[in-house]
Design an enzyme around this catalytic site. Structure first.
Site, PDB file in Angstrom:
ATOM      1  N   PRO A  44       0.825  -1.210   0.000  1.00 46.02           N
ATOM      2  CA  PRO A  44       0.000   0.000   0.000  1.00 46.02           C
ATOM      3  C   PRO A  44       0.858   1.258   0.000  1.00 46.02           C
ATOM      4  CG  PRO A  44      -0.820  -1.579   1.610  1.00 46.02           C
ATOM      5  CD  PRO A  44       0.481  -2.117   1.101  1.00 46.02           C
ATOM      6  N   GLU A  45       0.379   2.274  -0.692  1.00 44.99           N
ATOM      7  CA  GLU A  45       1.111   3.529  -0.801  1.00 44.99           C
ATOM      8  C   GLU A  45       0.256   4.652  -0.212  1.00 44.99           C
ATOM      9  OE1 GLU A  45       2.664   3.906  -4.843  1.00 44.99           O
ATOM     10  OE2 GLU A  45       2.769   1.728  -5.012  1.00 44.99           O
TER      11      GLU A  45
END
Ligand SMILES: [Zn+2]
Length: 291
Positions: A17-18
């Site tokens: 996830p960013e």
């Protein structure tokens, strides 16, 4: 097609996830846990998840304290409690923060649970166990930790002037710099590829080869892919879910990332994939020429 499916599965396993996924989680939690008081913290079965604290210390520091705010810096989710106590949570590859009723069935791979006084549980569910939770006892401690690890935040702090300044004197490849959290915080492999596609820049371009106009284009592109990613509530390329356990939608709209051999949405040329520092980079060889 089988080859493309294999590539896609391999990329999904290595994606984490960013910024947009962390921001989406922060927004979901903010609505639900601010103002609620911690009853207990339990379920820690993986001590390495707490590099500088323990379940006992978390209870001593946070029990009976209310949540004041939920924020984000880079890929860290930040929860502020009253009297200046903080949790910084990095979900790494597969960590999800899920809000459940206190009587919900147990969930596999849960490594920490925070129970609130409204009978809700915040669970940190992390099959691959790379996620980390840090406790800070003042905003100064937290600020020092973040300053040591993170450059300007790609959403909050970034603009063309900041990027021009950050790139001055640098010679590295632009893709590698974008992934360096101490250079710019929040972007990972997916949004880096999408921003470079949007800005029409080849991932192997070096920082000192970029004109000021190209850097400005890149700053605008980064902001755009992040804002749109947040509007679509993140990308569920692998196991990412928001605080309610719902997948995001951005994976339906990617232009370059994970699209090897598929036509570029702008010009129809098949998207190429190369390895840069062991990470896949996806780009259009026509729209993003290598100088
Ligand atoms: Zn193209």
């Amino acid at each position: 097609m089988a080859g493309a499916a294999r590539t896609s599965a391999r990329i999904a396993r290595s994606w984490m996830p960013e910024l947009p996924e962390v921001e989406t989680t922060a927004r979901g939690l903010r609505e639900r846990i601010v103002g609620h008081k911690v009853v207990r913290i339990s379920g820690v079965d993986w001590p390495r998840m707490l590099p500088q604290t323990s379940e006992a210390e978390l209870n001593a520091a946070l029990k009976r304290r209310s949540v004041i705010s939920v924020g984000r810096r880079g890929k860290y989710l930040l929860i502020e409690f009253d009297r200046d106590r903080w949790l910084a949570i990095h979900r790494k590859m597969s960590g999800n923060l899920l809000l459940r009723p206190a009587n919900a069935a147990s969930e596999a791979h849960t490594h920490l649970e925070i129970e609130f006084n409204d009978r809700m549980l915040l669970r940190f569910v992390d099959p691959r166990k790379f996620g980390r939770v840090y406790l800070y006892r003042s905003s100064e401690e937290l600020t020092d930790f973040l300053a040591d690890h993170l450059g300007p935040d790609s959403l909050i702090d970034l603009n063309a002037e900041v990027l021009v300044e950050k790139l001055r004197g640098r010679r590295g490849r632009i893709k590698s710099l974008l992934l360096d959290q101490a250079f710019l915080a929040g972007i990972g492999n997916l949004y880096a590829d999408e921003a470079l596609w949007e800005a029409k820049l080849h991932p192997l371009r070096t920082a000192d080869s970029l004109s000021e106009g190209e850097i400005k284009r890149l700053a605008i592109a980064i902001k755009q892919v992040l804002v749109v990613g947040i509007e679509r509530r993140g990308t569920s390329f692998s196991s990412y879910r928001d605080a309610d356990g719902t997948p995001g939608e951005n994976q339906e709209f990617l232009n370059a990332y994970g699209r090897e051999s598929l036509p570029c949405p702008r010009c129809g040329t098949p998207i190429s994939r190369i390895l840069i520092g062991q990470r896949s980079s996806h780009f259009c060889p026509h729209c993003q020429p290598c100088l």
